[in-house]
Design a protein around this motif. Structure first.
Motif, PDB file in Angstrom:
ATOM      1  N   ILE A  30      30.804  28.450 -16.881  1.00  0.00           N
ATOM      2  CA  ILE A  30      30.394  29.558 -16.026  1.00  0.00           C
ATOM      3  C   ILE A  30      31.530  30.587 -16.024  1.00  0.00           C
ATOM      4  O   ILE A  30      32.668  30.262 -15.676  1.00  0.00           O
ATOM      5  N   LEU A  31      31.219  31.814 -16.424  1.00  0.00           N
ATOM      6  CA  LEU A  31      32.263  32.833 -16.604  1.00  0.00           C
ATOM      7  C   LEU A  31      32.083  33.988 -15.623  1.00  0.00           C
ATOM      8  O   LEU A  31      30.973  34.296 -15.187  1.00  0.00           O
ATOM      9  N   ASN A  32      33.246  34.619 -15.317  1.00  0.00           N
ATOM     10  CA  ASN A  32      33.295  35.903 -14.598  1.00  0.00           C
ATOM     11  C   ASN A  32      32.573  35.869 -13.248  1.00  0.00           C
ATOM     12  O   ASN A  32      31.775  36.750 -12.922  1.00  0.00           O
ATOM     13  N   GLU A  33      32.880  34.837 -12.470  1.00  0.00           N
ATOM     14  CA  GLU A  33      32.324  34.747 -11.119  1.00  0.00           C
ATOM     15  C   GLU A  33      33.270  35.431 -10.135  1.00  0.00           C
ATOM     16  O   GLU A  33      34.458  35.096 -10.065  1.00  0.00           O
ATOM     17  N   LEU A  34      32.768  36.417  -9.421  1.00  0.00           N
ATOM     18  CA  LEU A  34      33.568  37.152  -8.443  1.00  0.00           C
ATOM     19  C   LEU A  34      33.554  36.395  -7.111  1.00  0.00           C
ATOM     20  O   LEU A  34      32.486  36.148  -6.534  1.00  0.00           O
ATOM     21  N   GLU A  35      34.746  36.014  -6.632  1.00  0.00           N
ATOM     22  CA  GLU A  35      34.852  35.264  -5.388  1.00  0.00           C
ATOM     23  C   GLU A  35      35.821  35.988  -4.461  1.00  0.00           C
ATOM     24  O   GLU A  35      37.011  36.146  -4.783  1.00  0.00           O
ATOM     25  N   ILE A  36      35.303  36.456  -3.333  1.00  0.00           N
ATOM     26  CA  ILE A  36      36.091  37.246  -2.388  1.00  0.00           C
ATOM     27  C   ILE A  36      36.114  36.524  -1.038  1.00  0.00           C
ATOM     28  O   ILE A  36      35.065  36.120  -0.516  1.00  0.00           O
ATOM     29  N   THR A  37      37.332  36.323  -0.513  1.00  0.00           N
ATOM     30  CA  THR A  37      37.509  35.746   0.829  1.00  0.00           C
ATOM     31  C   THR A  37      38.359  36.699   1.650  1.00  0.00           C
ATOM     32  O   THR A  37      38.713  37.790   1.193  1.00  0.00           O
ATOM     33  N   ASP A  38      38.708  36.247   2.849  1.00  0.00           N
ATOM     34  CA  ASP A  38      39.571  37.068   3.701  1.00  0.00           C
ATOM     35  C   ASP A  38      40.955  37.238   3.100  1.00  0.00           C
ATOM     36  O   ASP A  38      41.636  38.237   3.343  1.00  0.00           O
ATOM     37  N   LYS A  39      41.384  36.240   2.308  1.00  0.00           N
ATOM     38  CA  LYS A  39      42.736  36.264   1.749  1.00  0.00           C
ATOM     39  C   LYS A  39      42.776  36.744   0.299  1.00  0.00           C
ATOM     40  O   LYS A  39      43.742  37.377  -0.122  1.00  0.00           O
ATOM     41  N   THR A  40      41.758  36.428  -0.457  1.00  0.00           N
ATOM     42  CA  THR A  40      41.839  36.656  -1.905  1.00  0.00           C
ATOM     43  C   THR A  40      40.614  37.387  -2.438  1.00  0.00           C
ATOM     44  O   THR A  40      39.536  37.351  -1.836  1.00  0.00           O
ATOM     45  N   SER A  41      40.833  38.024  -3.579  1.00  0.00           N
ATOM     46  CA  SER A  41      39.751  38.622  -4.367  1.00  0.00           C
ATOM     47  C   SER A  41      40.059  38.298  -5.825  1.00  0.00           C
ATOM     48  O   SER A  41      40.978  38.873  -6.424  1.00  0.00           O
ATOM     49  N   VAL A  42      39.301  37.348  -6.392  1.00  0.00           N
ATOM     50  CA  VAL A  42      39.613  36.862  -7.737  1.00  0.00           C
ATOM     51  C   VAL A  42      38.360  36.775  -8.586  1.00  0.00           C
ATOM     52  O   VAL A  42      37.229  36.739  -8.071  1.00  0.00           O
ATOM     53  N   LEU A  43      38.581  36.705  -9.898  1.00  0.00           N
ATOM     54  CA  LEU A  43      37.516  36.476 -10.870  1.00  0.00           C
ATOM     55  C   LEU A  43      37.741  35.081 -11.435  1.00  0.00           C
ATOM     56  O   LEU A  43      38.837  34.772 -11.930  1.00  0.00           O
ATOM     57  N   VAL A  44      36.709  34.215 -11.414  1.00  0.00           N
ATOM     58  CA  VAL A  44      36.892  32.798 -11.712  1.00  0.00           C
ATOM     59  C   VAL A  44      35.996  32.375 -12.870  1.00  0.00           C
ATOM     60  O   VAL A  44      34.820  32.762 -12.941  1.00  0.00           O
ATOM     61  N   ASP A  45      36.594  31.559 -13.794  1.00  0.00           N
ATOM     62  CA  ASP A  45      35.851  30.907 -14.875  1.00  0.00           C
ATOM     63  C   ASP A  45      35.884  29.401 -14.645  1.00  0.00           C
ATOM     64  O   ASP A  45      36.938  28.845 -14.302  1.00  0.00           O
ATOM     65  N   TYR A  46      34.742  28.727 -14.859  1.00  0.00           N
ATOM     66  CA  TYR A  46      34.645  27.273 -14.716  1.00  0.00           C
ATOM     67  C   TYR A  46      34.286  26.686 -16.081  1.00  0.00           C
ATOM     68  O   TYR A  46      33.221  26.991 -16.631  1.00  0.00           O
ATOM     69  N   SER A  47      35.167  25.834 -16.629  1.00  0.00           N
ATOM     70  CA  SER A  47      34.925  25.240 -17.942  1.00  0.00           C
ATOM     71  C   SER A  47      34.994  23.722 -17.854  1.00  0.00           C
ATOM     72  O   SER A  47      35.900  23.174 -17.213  1.00  0.00           O
ATOM     73  N   PRO A  48      34.065  23.030 -18.518  1.00  0.00           N
ATOM     74  CA  PRO A  48      34.083  21.564 -18.469  1.00  0.00           C
ATOM     75  C   PRO A  48      35.171  20.965 -19.350  1.00  0.00           C
ATOM     76  O   PRO A  48      35.484  21.499 -20.412  1.00  0.00           O
ATOM     77  N   ILE A  49      35.765  19.848 -18.896  1.00  0.00           N
ATOM     78  CA  ILE A  49      36.679  19.042 -19.700  1.00  0.00           C
ATOM     79  C   ILE A  49      35.898  17.797 -20.095  1.00  0.00           C
ATOM     80  O   ILE A  49      35.539  16.982 -19.241  1.00  0.00           O
ATOM     81  N   THR A  50      35.603  17.649 -21.398  1.00  0.00           N
ATOM     82  CA  THR A  50      34.756  16.554 -21.869  1.00  0.00           C
ATOM     83  C   THR A  50      35.538  15.581 -22.739  1.00  0.00           C
ATOM     84  O   THR A  50      36.589  15.930 -23.304  1.00  0.00           O
ATOM     85  N   ASN A  51      35.026  14.346 -22.840  1.00  0.00           N
ATOM     86  CA  ASN A  51      35.599  13.352 -23.739  1.00  0.00           C
ATOM     87  C   ASN A  51      34.879  13.407 -25.079  1.00  0.00           C
ATOM     88  O   ASN A  51      34.063  14.301 -25.319  1.00  0.00           O
ATOM     89  N   PHE A  52      35.155  12.414 -25.934  1.00  0.00           N
ATOM     90  CA  PHE A  52      34.547  12.417 -27.265  1.00  0.00           C
ATOM     91  C   PHE A  52      33.042  12.216 -27.199  1.00  0.00           C
ATOM     92  O   PHE A  52      32.324  12.578 -28.127  1.00  0.00           O
TER      93      PHE A  52
END
Length: 413
Positions: A113-135
């Motif tokens: 999941i790429l380029n998710e905008l997440e804004i809170t009272d403290k932060t304003s960031v752009l977040v990417d979520y990538s899976p860590i997989t085994n073989f």
């Protein structure tokens, strides 16, 4: 596959990592997330040390989440961007900082999941979520990459600026009359302007993208190749190219050098001068004909002026005028005889005006008025100090002064 440790990974502000060899030459690229995920899956000491170095040097925030949804590792950049401390993050639930739905989605779907905008009272960031997989492609964790919004906005502004520059460049290229080609240092065509000479290439220029233009010269399409000459001479080259179908193209090649003085690009501006060359040839012929007409017109004008002075009606004078017309264009010595006052000088002037030497000197010398001992010096001149009373600068004789023209020696008898 296991990542080879001698390779140097240069992590940049885009979702890829450039792969370099020991000579600092770029040999490929790999997705940023894949590099980090692969390192997380390796357990040897070298990989751990390299991972630690990368985590410290990366400007983006990095958080590693295990299967229990707890943060097991992160870097200092991530701590600063999330405005927290390490003790409040390590081994704590990732859902306290990040979107729980996105984390669960990555675990369940094994998708990034790429380029998710997440804004809170403290932060304003752009977040990417990538899976860590085994073989077995089973998700063992999630790699969360955080970018500060001001940094992202700056990057977006820079990208927008580049897009605007690109639009301006394309607009300029589309309005230029000449054909513009951009060639790399190997002679391969990279891009071209909208205005290209179709009769020269005989195909759409897009078919030549990535092709070496020097090879086209070897195939006999045109000659010579301005690309080849620029690469050989390493300077600006202007030539006229000729095709096998008779086209003439004026091509100007300008080399663009890098910081090491090597050719990086070649900009070629070309213009079809086939019609221009044809028009020049026709113009040259027209000028030649015009000059002929001008000479004939000048001759008629000269004759009119001469005949305005020559007033006669006898048949003998008619024969004299015919002789004047015959001899006026030849370099012959002419003897004009007759009593004093019959107009011998007028005849001499007529020969001068009607001939091809009308724009050259016409000099008259009255030989009867010059003493015999001075005649030689008057005709041939003298150098300084030739005799007593001579001009200190010398003197040019009448023969020299009348060179290419006519010298009328009056009273020569």
């Amino acid at each position: 596959e296991t990542i080879s440790l001698p390779l140097l990974f240069q992590i940049i502000g885009e979702p890829i990592a450039l792969v370099k060899d020991k000579q600092e030459e770029i040999i490929g690229y790999i997705r940023r997330e894949d590099v980090l995920v692969e390192l997380f899956k390796q357990e040897n000491r070298h990989s751990f040390d390299l991972l630690k170095i990368i985590l410290t040097s990366i400007p983006m925030g990095i958080f590693v989440v295990d299967q229990e949804r707890k943060i097991v590792n992160c870097n200092d950049s991530g701590i600063k961007m999330m405005k927290t401390i390490r003790e409040d993050v390590i081994n704590k639930s990732a859902k306290t900082l990040f979107n729980s739905e996105h984390i669960d989605t990555v675990f369940s779907s094994n998708e990034t999941i790429l380029n998710e905008l997440e804004i809170t009272d403290k932060t304003s960031v752009l977040v990417d979520y990538s899976p860590i997989t085994n073989f077995n492609q089973k998700v063992e964790g999630v790699l969360i990459i955080v970018q500060d919004l001001p940094m992202v906005e700056k990057m977006a502004m820079e990208i927008e600026h580049i897009k605007n520059l690109n639009k301006d460049l394309n607009a300029i290229l589309s309005t230029i009359y000449d054909e513009i080609l951009v060639v790399n240092n190997k002679g391969e065509l990279i891009r071209y302007s909208d205005s290209f000479i179709s009769e020269f290439w005989r195909r759409d220029l897009k078919d030549f993208i990535g092709k070496n233009l020097i090879d086209l010269e070897d195939k006999g399409l045109f000659s010579p190749s301005v690309t080849r000459l620029v690469i050989e001479h390493k300077k600006k080259v202007s030539i006229v190219q000729e095709t096998d179908n008779g086209k003439k193209i004026l091509a100007v090649g300008n080399p663009i050098f890098d910081e090491k003085g090597k050719i990086e690009r070649i900009i070629i501006a070309s213009r079809d001068i086939t019609e221009t060359t044809k028009l020049k040839t026709e113009l040259r012929e027209i000028k030649k004909i015009t000059n002929q007409y001008k000479q004939e017109l000048d001759t008629f004008k000269s004759k009119n002026k001469v005949f305005e002075k020559l007033i006669y009606c006898s048949s003998k004078m008619e024969r004299v005028v015919e002789q004047i017309n015959k001899i006026s264009n030849f370099s012959s010595t002419v003897l004009i005889s007759g009593e004093s006052g019959v107009g011998k000088e007028v005849i001499a002037q007529a020969i001068h005006q009607l001939g091809s030497r009308s724009n050259q000197p016409f000099l008259k010398l009255n030989c009867g008025a010059i003493p015999e001992n001075l005649l030689e010096s008057e005709l041939f001149g003298y150098t300084q100090g030739s005799f007593t009373g001579a001009d200190k600068n010398g003197k040019v004789g009448y023969f020299k002064k009348a060179d290419q023209g006519i010298l009328f020696l009056d009273e020569i008898g």
